[in-house]
Design a protein around this motif. Structure first.
Motif, PDB file in Angstrom:
ATOM      1  N   GLU A  32       0.799  -1.229   0.000  1.00  0.00           N
ATOM      2  CA  GLU A  32       0.000   0.000   0.000  1.00  0.00           C
ATOM      3  C   GLU A  32       0.835   1.284   0.000  1.00  0.00           C
ATOM      4  N   PRO A  33       1.939   1.365   0.756  1.00  0.00           N
ATOM      5  CA  PRO A  33       2.730   2.599   0.701  1.00  0.00           C
ATOM      6  C   PRO A  33       3.229   2.935  -0.703  1.00  0.00           C
ATOM      7  N   ALA A  34       3.575   1.922  -1.485  1.00  0.00           N
ATOM      8  CA  ALA A  34       4.036   2.166  -2.845  1.00  0.00           C
ATOM      9  C   ALA A  34       2.901   2.720  -3.702  1.00  0.00           C
ATOM     10  N   ILE A  35       1.680   2.224  -3.462  1.00  0.00           N
ATOM     11  CA  ILE A  35       0.524   2.741  -4.200  1.00  0.00           C
ATOM     12  C   ILE A  35       0.270   4.196  -3.817  1.00  0.00           C
ATOM     13  N   LEU A  36       0.400   4.511  -2.540  1.00  0.00           N
ATOM     14  CA  LEU A  36       0.240   5.898  -2.085  1.00  0.00           C
ATOM     15  C   LEU A  36       1.257   6.806  -2.767  1.00  0.00           C
ATOM     16  N   GLU A  37       2.479   6.323  -2.859  1.00  0.00           N
ATOM     17  CA  GLU A  37       3.534   7.111  -3.494  1.00  0.00           C
ATOM     18  C   GLU A  37       3.207   7.349  -4.963  1.00  0.00           C
ATOM     19  N   ARG A  38       2.685   6.331  -5.623  1.00  0.00           N
ATOM     20  CA  ARG A  38       2.305   6.480  -7.036  1.00  0.00           C
ATOM     21  C   ARG A  38       1.187   7.504  -7.188  1.00  0.00           C
ATOM     22  N   TRP A  39       0.192   7.445  -6.305  1.00  0.00           N
ATOM     23  CA  TRP A  39      -0.904   8.415  -6.359  1.00  0.00           C
ATOM     24  C   TRP A  39      -0.381   9.836  -6.182  1.00  0.00           C
ATOM     25  N   ALA A  40       0.575   9.990  -5.272  1.00  0.00           N
ATOM     26  CA  ALA A  40       1.134  11.319  -5.025  1.00  0.00           C
ATOM     27  C   ALA A  40       1.821  11.846  -6.289  1.00  0.00           C
ATOM     28  N   LYS A  41       2.555  10.973  -6.978  1.00  0.00           N
ATOM     29  CA  LYS A  41       3.231  11.394  -8.210  1.00  0.00           C
ATOM     30  C   LYS A  41       2.214  11.739  -9.301  1.00  0.00           C
ATOM     31  N   LEU A  42       1.136  10.973  -9.342  1.00  0.00           N
ATOM     32  CA  LEU A  42       0.090  11.237 -10.326  1.00  0.00           C
ATOM     33  C   LEU A  42      -0.647  12.534 -10.028  1.00  0.00           C
ATOM     34  N   GLY A  43      -0.643  12.954  -8.762  1.00  0.00           N
ATOM     35  CA  GLY A  43      -1.477  14.090  -8.364  1.00  0.00           C
ATOM     36  C   GLY A  43      -2.935  13.744  -8.556  1.00  0.00           C
ATOM     37  N   ILE A  44      -3.303  12.548  -8.064  1.00  0.00           N
ATOM     38  CA  ILE A  44      -4.613  11.977  -8.388  1.00  0.00           C
ATOM     39  C   ILE A  44      -5.782  12.856  -7.942  1.00  0.00           C
ATOM     40  N   TYR A  45      -5.641  13.492  -6.767  1.00  0.00           N
ATOM     41  CA  TYR A  45      -6.740  14.332  -6.274  1.00  0.00           C
ATOM     42  C   TYR A  45      -6.956  15.528  -7.197  1.00  0.00           C
ATOM     43  N   ASP A  46      -5.876  16.232  -7.555  1.00  0.00           N
ATOM     44  CA  ASP A  46      -5.994  17.393  -8.429  1.00  0.00           C
ATOM     45  C   ASP A  46      -6.453  16.988  -9.830  1.00  0.00           C
ATOM     46  N   ARG A  47      -5.993  15.839 -10.285  1.00  0.00           N
ATOM     47  CA  ARG A  47      -6.400  15.358 -11.612  1.00  0.00           C
ATOM     48  C   ARG A  47      -7.916  15.089 -11.642  1.00  0.00           C
ATOM     49  N   MET A 157      -8.366  10.013   0.443  1.00  0.00           N
ATOM     50  CA  MET A 157      -7.981  10.901  -0.644  1.00  0.00           C
ATOM     51  C   MET A 157      -8.579  12.279  -0.401  1.00  0.00           C
ATOM     52  N   GLY A 158      -7.725  13.313  -0.469  1.00  0.00           N
ATOM     53  CA  GLY A 158      -8.221  14.659  -0.237  1.00  0.00           C
ATOM     54  C   GLY A 158      -7.177  15.696  -0.569  1.00  0.00           C
ATOM     55  N   ASP A 159      -7.502  16.929  -0.264  1.00  0.00           N
ATOM     56  CA  ASP A 159      -6.598  18.034  -0.534  1.00  0.00           C
ATOM     57  C   ASP A 159      -5.616  18.171   0.619  1.00  0.00           C
ATOM     58  N   TRP A 160      -4.742  17.193   0.740  1.00  0.00           N
ATOM     59  CA  TRP A 160      -3.787  17.177   1.848  1.00  0.00           C
ATOM     60  C   TRP A 160      -2.747  18.284   1.709  1.00  0.00           C
ATOM     61  N   ALA A 161      -2.567  18.790   0.525  1.00  0.00           N
ATOM     62  CA  ALA A 161      -1.608  19.873   0.336  1.00  0.00           C
ATOM     63  C   ALA A 161      -2.135  21.201   0.876  1.00  0.00           C
ATOM     64  N   ASP A 162      -3.444  21.311   0.969  1.00  0.00           N
ATOM     65  CA  ASP A 162      -4.041  22.570   1.440  1.00  0.00           C
ATOM     66  C   ASP A 162      -5.248  22.290   2.324  1.00  0.00           C
ATOM     67  N   PRO A 163      -5.047  21.647   3.467  1.00  0.00           N
ATOM     68  CA  PRO A 163      -6.170  21.401   4.381  1.00  0.00           C
ATOM     69  C   PRO A 163      -6.589  22.701   5.057  1.00  0.00           C
ATOM     70  N   TYR A 164      -7.745  22.676   5.699  1.00  0.00           N
ATOM     71  CA  TYR A 164      -8.102  23.862   6.486  1.00  0.00           C
ATOM     72  C   TYR A 164      -7.647  23.658   7.925  1.00  0.00           C
ATOM     73  N   LEU A 165      -7.159  24.706   8.512  1.00  0.00           N
ATOM     74  CA  LEU A 165      -6.742  24.720   9.914  1.00  0.00           C
ATOM     75  C   LEU A 165      -7.377  25.928  10.570  1.00  0.00           C
ATOM     76  N   THR A 166      -7.972  25.744  11.720  1.00  0.00           N
ATOM     77  CA  THR A 166      -8.606  26.885  12.380  1.00  0.00           C
ATOM     78  C   THR A 166      -7.587  27.930  12.816  1.00  0.00           C
ATOM     79  N   MET A 167      -6.292  27.567  12.814  1.00  0.00           N
ATOM     80  CA  MET A 167      -5.272  28.534  13.224  1.00  0.00           C
ATOM     81  C   MET A 167      -4.627  29.238  12.030  1.00  0.00           C
ATOM     82  N   LYS A 168      -5.020  28.914  10.799  1.00  0.00           N
ATOM     83  CA  LYS A 168      -4.536  29.688   9.671  1.00  0.00           C
ATOM     84  C   LYS A 168      -5.073  31.111   9.781  1.00  0.00           C
ATOM     85  N   TYR A 169      -4.303  32.055   9.302  1.00  0.00           N
ATOM     86  CA  TYR A 169      -4.694  33.453   9.446  1.00  0.00           C
ATOM     87  C   TYR A 169      -6.051  33.745   8.806  1.00  0.00           C
ATOM     88  N   GLU A 170      -6.264  33.202   7.600  1.00  0.00           N
ATOM     89  CA  GLU A 170      -7.536  33.485   6.937  1.00  0.00           C
ATOM     90  C   GLU A 170      -8.711  32.861   7.701  1.00  0.00           C
TER      91      GLU A 170
END
Length: 992
Positions: A32-47, A157-170
């Motif tokens: 499974e970790p190798a599959i996760l790595e492949r998904w990350a390279k594919l940018g599957i969520y953004d695609r 699967m999600g937008d892990w590159a840009d999650p929401y955090l209640t402590m972000k300034y916005e």
């Protein structure tokens, strides 16, 4: 010399056996970790977002977990279920984004940072607030990163590159902006009402931050001498008896309450008389045990219950043998007063304690009279307020009586068992005055505790900020008396007027500006889809009965209540221009902007900071999380956008579901969601709550490390998650077995479809009935699967999928057609039809499985269609071929399957007795085949996997006399000697 028979030829090289590299052993933990790595390279969520752009959108808004530790099984269950739903919606062709988020403020994180200080013997109050807040932020950032990796490892699967955090300034800017919307619309007031308070954490708590545990408390009976009774003069000089399990509230007593319709009696006991409810005489006498002669020892309860003191006679009409000197209604106590047991101390304690009518007073327990401490009880506060009695703030934030309090000043803590025990200072002082009639440390009951510190909480009146439930405009602030111990500057500005109590219906009181928040929220609940449906009743009752929302906390790590309060009027400044500056400052520098030296700049030239109090309280984190729809859903998808679904555990009816509902209803007039799904809790294999002390914690990370995330996902999908679910070795073994069977189904199809080519495809109308039947069954399952996915019933979804794979395919279709697959010529229409259907099945099943078994489905897809740029998760719901005569074929083959089961059962005894070694050696007689016409007997023999089928009067089985084909192993009439070939096999071998 005799001729030696030639050895039988081995025909195995002529049989078309399935071939695949897809392993039977999953090895998920390593794979499974190798599959996760492949998904990350594919940018599957953004695609996927690019591919689904413009499609109908489905938004599952993620409820934020706290960023303060490794994930537990509840986290895993919740996130996997969300991921299954999001993936299934994507499979159905929708644009289904998923933005994960974290709750980063508040007590859970602050408490952990404080623990580090305490370990170093440091006091966090001595640390500059900006430094402390920075450490809290760093702590939250650390655990966000840890949990992010753990959630991703689950296959979420999600937008892990840009999650929401209640402590972000916005986010902090959006949160304070929402607060100021409440302020600008008049839905905010500061008042001194009893709230749940943690003396350990020194802050107010919300109901959602409290858990209830059984404890043993001290119960006491205390006598208050009646000094005035205009409607019943004979009561003067008698003692009104109250019973309480919170002795620490006696030093803050300000009144007594009675039930107007309750029957009260005056009991004689020597030279004393006691006023109690008639219905409670027995329990009162049982508690107030006497020595002969009338002396009492409430600490030890020594004495003979059969003996009573002088003047307490038996048989005079009172239950329990006590003499009754007077009877009357509670209404007779109107305008009466009593003296506090410590009245000799003067000052506060010398004031008469009025008798007040209380509808909440019952005869369920105690004495039928209730002592009133408006600082420490909701009923007490509301009743006393009606009669002009205000809180006195005698107990500080640490649970100590304030130093200037006449009785027990500087002592405590009130949650310390020794302090409030029958031998503690409160009871000792009451005993010396003769007011303590009974005391025992044996009252068992449920009591609220802070879920973080596990310490007992108290109800405590403090200056707090509230959002009212039953008015849509605030009343003019009124001053509380100066010098009440909480700080005169704060108290002078308090609005002590509580909003009106809602009527019994639960609907709010109509105000001049329209509907109340309670009304709007109840209407929004009714307009929301609740899954399961019973959840609607739960949240409705909670909102009907909830008090005003306490949104303030006395902590450092959070979004501050960014308000300026006029020192002269007590009014908070309500200027949209100032508010806009505050929001912009938060957007640029985060909530830390409120702690910098820039308040005059925020006020601008029109106001002088010297005229204003800067509010230092922070917002309740439930307000933070209640705003996540603003800076996540609306900010990303447009103002006014609502989530299709909120999904959390059932405890969030009083937590996130409700805070989000109230925040959105207060600022937008409607709920932030269309539907709400609640799941139960993950329990151990015996159905117990998981606990480190019990040693029964099931760690999801350990399961993933040993068995793989897909096994955990299979378990989640297989449970009836609308209720509490169990997980343990046996439960996981069941999930593993179901997974293994489904994996083997895919493995078989991959092997059977080796080198399948489009030129081999057969039109549905040209296929044999069995193939058309299976396609018809697939269509039926397809409809049910879609219905289950749309209803979020993935236990049904998973069961449909696994049952179809096991029963319809492996045990039936594959079993029958393996002969055709192995032995028919590649050009044979039956074999081509079978492989065509296998291809349809493959494309359908791999899609159906993808939301649940996200890793395995990807492995299966890549095994057949290796492509570095493809993914099974790009695919959409299968489009299936139509079977025109499917209904008729379905009816017929349903009968055949039923008859097949009967035949199999009839053969089984002969297999056990070894009369036949396999069903191929059996001949079967069945009842008339007319309902199955026009199917041939040979086709039935193939379906039953037997040598021969003939009609008869009943199902019977005999061993066949036919010889066995050396290639296909079927027993057929044309085979003259075992090992020779049947007609079909001869032809196939000859053409090979």
């Amino acid at each position: 010399m005799t001729d030696t028979p030639a050895p039988a030829r081995d025909y195995r090289d002529t049989v078309f056996l399935p071939k695949t590299d897809f392993p039977m052993k999953a090895g998920l933990a390593a794979k499974e970790p190798a599959i996760l790595e492949r998904w990350a390279k594919l940018g599957i969520y953004d695609r996927l977002r690019e591919q689904r752009l413009g499609r109908e959108r489905f938004i599952l808004h993620d409820g934020p977990p706290y960023a303060n530790g490794d994930i537990h099984m509840g986290h895993a269950m919740n996130k996997v279920l969300k991921d299954i739903i999001v993936r299934s919606q994507s499979l159905m062709g929708k644009d289904a984004p998923y933005v994960p988020g974290w709750d980063c403020h508040g007590l859970p994180i602050e408490w952990k940072v404080e623990e580090a200080y305490r370990a170093k013997k440091l006091n966090k109050d001595d640390v500059p607030v900006d430094q402390f807040r920075a450490e809290c932020r760093a702590y939250a950032e650390k655990w966000v990163a840890v949990q992010k990796a753990e959630f991703e490892r689950l296959g979420v699967m999600g937008d892990w590159a840009d999650p929401y955090l209640t402590m972000k300034y916005e986010a902090e800017a959006a949160i304070v902006g929402e607060l100021l919307k409440f302020a600008e619309s008049g839905q905010l007031y500061r008042g001194a009402k009893p709230v749940m308070w943690s003396p350990v954490e020194k802050t107010a708590l919300a109901e959602a931050e409290v858990e209830y545990e059984d404890i043993v408390s001290t119960q006491i009976d205390v006598a208050f001498e009646i000094d005035s009774a205009p409607n019943a003069p004979e009561l003067v000089g008698a003692y009104a008896v109250i019973w309480t399990t919170t002795p620490w509230t006696i030093p803050v007593n300000q009144a007594l309450s009675y039930g107007p319709e309750i029957e009260y009696v005056l009991l004689a006991d020597g030279d004393r008389r006691y006023l109690i409810a008639e219905a409670l005489i027995d329990s009162f006498l049982a508690r107030t045990v006497r020595h002969p002669g009338g002396s009492r020892d409430p600490r030890t309860n020594e004495g003979d219950r059969g003996e009573v003191g002088p003047g307490l006679r038996r048989g005079d009409g009172a239950e329990g043998g006590a003499a009754i000197l007077w009877r009357g209604k509670g209404s007779d106590l109107a305008d009466a007063t009593a003296r506090h047991p410590m009245h000799a101390l003067g000052g506060f304690f010398a004031k008469p304690r009025p008798f007040l009518p209380g509808e909440f007073v019952t005869t369920d327990a105690g004495t039928g009279l209730v002592h009133m401490a408006p600082d420490h009880g909701e009923d007490d506060f509301e009743l006393c307020k009606q009669y002009g009695i205000d809180p006195v703030f005698a107990i500080d934030g640490a649970g100590m009586y304030r130093t200037d309090w006449t009785w027990l000043g500087g002592q405590g803590s009130v949650i310390n068992k020794k302090f409030v025990s029958a031998d503690g200072p409160i009871c000792s002082d009451l005993r010396e005055t003769g007011a303590l009639l009974a005391a025992s440390d044996d009252f068992k009951h449920s009591y609220p505790h802070s879920w973080r510190s596990k310490a007992k909480v108290i109800f405590r009146a403090t200056p707090q900020w509230f959002i009212p439930m039953d008015r849509s405009d605030t009343e003019s602030p009124s001053r509380l008396r100066e010098g009440l111990g909480e700080g005169s500057a704060a108290n002078a500005a308090l609005d002590a007027s509580p909003p009106p109590t809602p009527p019994a219906s639960g609907r709010g009181v109509e105000s001049g500006n329209g509907a109340t928040l309670r009304e709007i929220a109840l209407d929004a609940i009714a307009a929301t889809t609740w899954i399961p449906a019973r959840a609607e009743n739960r949240i409705t009752s909670m909102v009907q009965g909830r008090p005003d929302w306490v949104i303030s906390r006395q902590r450092a790590w959070g979004v501050p209540i960014a308000l300026f309060v006029d020192r002269a009027t007590g009014q908070y400044l309500n200027d949209p221009v100032v508010n806009a500056r505050i929001v912009e400052a938060f957007r640029e520098n985060g909530a830390d902007a409120w702690y910098a030296d820039g308040h005059q700049a925020l006020l601008g030239p029109d106001y002088d900071l010297a005229d204003y109090e800067v509010v230092k309280d922070i917002l309740d984190v439930w307000f933070d999380s209640g705003c996540t729809h603003v800076f996540t859903v609306e900010a990303r998808y447009g103002e006014g956008t609502r989530a299709n679904l909120y999904l959390e555990g059932s405890d969030q009816h009083r937590g996130w579901f409700q805070s989000s509902l109230l925040e959105s209803c207060g600022t937008r007039g409607l709920a932030p969601y269309d539907a709400v799904l609640t799941h139960g809790f993950a329990l151990d294999g015996q159905g117990r709550k998981m606990s480190k002390s019990l040693g029964n914690v099931v760690d999801p990370l350990k399961i993933i490390g040993e068995s793989g995330a897909d096994i955990l996902r299979m378990w989640v999908a297989s449970t009836d998650y609308f209720d509490d679910v169990k997980i343990g070795k046996e439960v996981l073994a069941t999930a593993s077995d179901a997974y293994r069977k489904l994996r083997n189904t895919f493995r078989y199809m991959l092997g059977a479809l080796e080198d399948f080519d489009e030129s081999e495809r057969v039109a549905v109308s040209d296929m044999p009935e069995l193939e058309r039947y299976v396609l018809h069954r697939l269509g039926m399952i397809d409809t049910e699967l879609r219905q289950a996915a749309e209803a979020y019933e993935f236990n049904r979804y998973t069961r449909l999928l696994t049952d179809f794979a096991n029963e319809d395919l492996s045990a039936f279709f594959f079993d029958i057609r393996k002969d055709s697959l192995y032995c028919d010529a590649p050009s044979d229409i039956k074999r081509r039809s079978y492989r065509t259907v296998l291809d349809v099945l493959f494309h359908a099943l791999v899609r159906y499985a993808a939301p649940v078994l996200c890793f395995t489905a990807e492995e299966v897809w890549q095994s057949r269609f290796p492509n570095n740029d493809s993914s099974v998760h790009y695919l959409e719901w299968p489009s299936l071929p139509e079977v025109e005569d499917g209904v008729e074929v379905g009816k017929k083959w349903t009968q055949i399957r039923t008859l097949r089961e009967t035949v199999t059962e009839a053969i089984e005894p002969m297999r056990r007795e070894k009369t036949v070694r396999s069903s191929l050696e059996a001949e079967v007689t069945i009842k008339s085949m007319s309902p199955l016409a026009p199917i041939e007997a040979a086709e039935l023999a193939e379906a039953f996997i037997v040598a021969k089928v003939t009609p008869g009067d009943a199902v019977t089985v005999t061993r066949t006399d036919f010889h066995k084909c050396g290639r296909c192993w079927r027993h057929l009439p044309e085979v003259s000697v075992d090992g020779d070939l049947c007609n079909r096999c001869e032809e196939v071998v000859a053409d090979a």
